[in-house]
Design a protein around this motif. Structure first.
Motif, PDB file in Angstrom:
ATOM      1  N   ARG A 136       0.805  -1.219   0.000  1.00 17.74           N
ATOM      2  CA  ARG A 136       0.000   0.000   0.000  1.00 17.74           C
ATOM      3  C   ARG A 136       0.841   1.274   0.000  1.00 17.74           C
ATOM      4  O   ARG A 136       0.640   2.184  -0.817  1.00 17.74           O
ATOM      5  N   GLU A 137       1.803   1.382   0.909  1.00 19.00           N
ATOM      6  CA  GLU A 137       2.591   2.600   1.032  1.00 19.00           C
ATOM      7  C   GLU A 137       3.442   2.849  -0.202  1.00 19.00           C
ATOM      8  O   GLU A 137       3.583   3.986  -0.666  1.00 19.00           O
ATOM      9  N   GLY A 138       4.017   1.777  -0.767  1.00 16.52           N
ATOM     10  CA  GLY A 138       4.840   1.937  -1.955  1.00 16.52           C
ATOM     11  C   GLY A 138       4.038   2.448  -3.138  1.00 16.52           C
ATOM     12  O   GLY A 138       4.490   3.333  -3.871  1.00 16.52           O
ATOM     13  N   LEU A 139       2.824   1.904  -3.323  1.00 13.23           N
ATOM     14  CA  LEU A 139       1.983   2.340  -4.427  1.00 13.23           C
ATOM     15  C   LEU A 139       1.535   3.787  -4.226  1.00 13.23           C
ATOM     16  O   LEU A 139       1.578   4.600  -5.152  1.00 13.23           O
ATOM     17  N   ALA A 140       1.097   4.120  -3.014  1.00 19.56           N
ATOM     18  CA  ALA A 140       0.629   5.477  -2.725  1.00 19.56           C
ATOM     19  C   ALA A 140       1.733   6.500  -2.934  1.00 19.56           C
ATOM     20  O   ALA A 140       1.488   7.626  -3.372  1.00 19.56           O
ATOM     21  N   ALA A 141       2.969   6.104  -2.642  1.00 20.69           N
ATOM     22  CA  ALA A 141       4.093   7.034  -2.778  1.00 20.69           C
ATOM     23  C   ALA A 141       4.388   7.351  -4.245  1.00 20.69           C
ATOM     24  O   ALA A 141       4.886   8.433  -4.557  1.00 20.69           O
ATOM     25  N   THR A 142       4.079   6.418  -5.147  1.00 21.78           N
ATOM     26  CA  THR A 142       4.356   6.654  -6.565  1.00 21.78           C
ATOM     27  C   THR A 142       3.199   7.346  -7.268  1.00 21.78           C
ATOM     28  O   THR A 142       3.381   7.886  -8.360  1.00 21.78           O
TER      29      THR A 142
END
Length: 335
Positions: free
Chosen positions: A261-267
């Motif tokens: 979740r965090e990795g996708l949201a960051a991109t």
């Protein structure tokens, strides 16, 4: 009093020479030239000027020779210059100083600050500095970090217009368009992830210009048409919202492994909706800058991210997955 007879446009460089010799001891002319980004001949001329002004600098010849100061020599330096004070304000990010054309001023300011410290504190600070590394040239995967470069001449003109309250002419290059001259009313400067931006007004509209795309800049004599005070943080957030919600953005509905979740949201540009399905996986509506951005971001986090809509994106990623699988299929005749 030491610098009265040699105070000129090169006074800051002469002061930097003295500070370097005080803090590092004996240094060769070549090493000093590298530090100050001048020629060896310029260093030799400066040394002659310092000696004539009464600074106790002397040269030692031989294999381990160089220039040095007499022991216990100290200078009575003046306060920080305007640019040095500005440099310290952005010293939390050295890249910020470089982007805004304050890199040399920051280096000079740090030298002055270090020289003013008591001997014991100076040694402690030097030891601590050896244990800090800020913004290395590569990340842990050995990928090069390529910060944007802004020519000093451009950065200086932009910075002076911003702080002096003058209008600014910029030769600006938009992607896939020929560069054009624009006259703007500068409001402020912002640095985000090694990228510098000029916030300005053009006519009645708010504009944001990427500093690396400014090919030339000229500060004008006429005053800028701008408010007396500005909340720069708020102005940036307003521009950010407009950027994320306008233009040719791509909205994607995805099913996401919580660990991704965090990795996708960051991109992504933004997440507009989020919930949890019966299996404990997240359902998110994510906005990307464009189609290419969406394809890259989802593929980067596969198989922890599955596109549910739009269907054309599912099809495009499915086709890419089949191509990759075929490339590594050990039963293929080519293997």
């Amino acid at each position: 009093m030491y610098f009265a007879r040699v105070f000129s446009m090169r006074a800051d460089r002469l002061v930097s020479l003295v500070l370097l010799l005080r803090q590092r001891g004996r240094m060769t002319a070549e090493a000093l030239a590298r530090e100050l980004e001048v020629s060896t001949r310029t260093v030799l001329r400066d040394m002659e000027a310092l000696s004539a002004a009464g600074v106790p600098v002397y040269a030692e010849r031989g294999r381990h020779g160089g220039f040095a100061l007499l022991p216990d020599f100290r200078t009575a330096l003046t306060g920080l210059t305007h640019d040095e004070a500005l440099a310290l304000l952005v010293a939390g990010s050295r890249r910020g100083a470089q982007l805004f054309g304050l890199g040399s001023a920051l280096a000079s300011a740090v030298l002055k600050v270090v020289d003013a410290l008591p001997d014991g504190v100076r040694q402690t600070a030097a030891g601590a500095a050896q244990r800090l590394l800020v913004d290395p040239e590569t990340d842990l995967l050995a990928r090069p970090v390529a910060p944007e470069e802004v020519p000093d001449a451009v950065a200086t003109q932009v910075r002076r217009a911003v702080f002096g309250g003058h209008r600014l002419r910029i030769h600006y290059a938009v992607v896939n368009q020929p560069p054009k001259w624009r006259t703007v009313d500068p409001i402020g400067l912002v640095t985000v992830k090694d990228q510098g931006y000029l916030l300005a007004r053009r006519g009645s509209e708010d504009r944001t210009y990427r500093l690396s795309r400014v090919l030339a800049a000229e500060q004008l004599d006429e005053p800028a048409r701008r408010p007396d005070s500005v909340d720069l943080d708020r102005a940036w957030r307003e521009r950010e919202v407009r950027f994320r919600t306008g233009g040719d953005t791509t909205e994607v509905l995805v099913r996401v492994d919580p660990a991704r979740r965090e990795g996708l949201a960051a991109t992504a540009l933004t997440v507009t909706d989020e919930g949890t399905d019966a299996g404990g996986r997240l359902r998110m509506t994510v906005v990307f800058q464009d189609v290419r951005h969406a394809k890259w971001a989802v593929w980067e986090h596969a198989p922890g991210v599955e596109v549910l809509a739009p269907e054309w994106l599912r099809a495009a990623l499915g086709e890419r997955a089949r191509e990759v699988a075929g490339l590594y299929d050990s039963t293929s005749p080519e293997h």
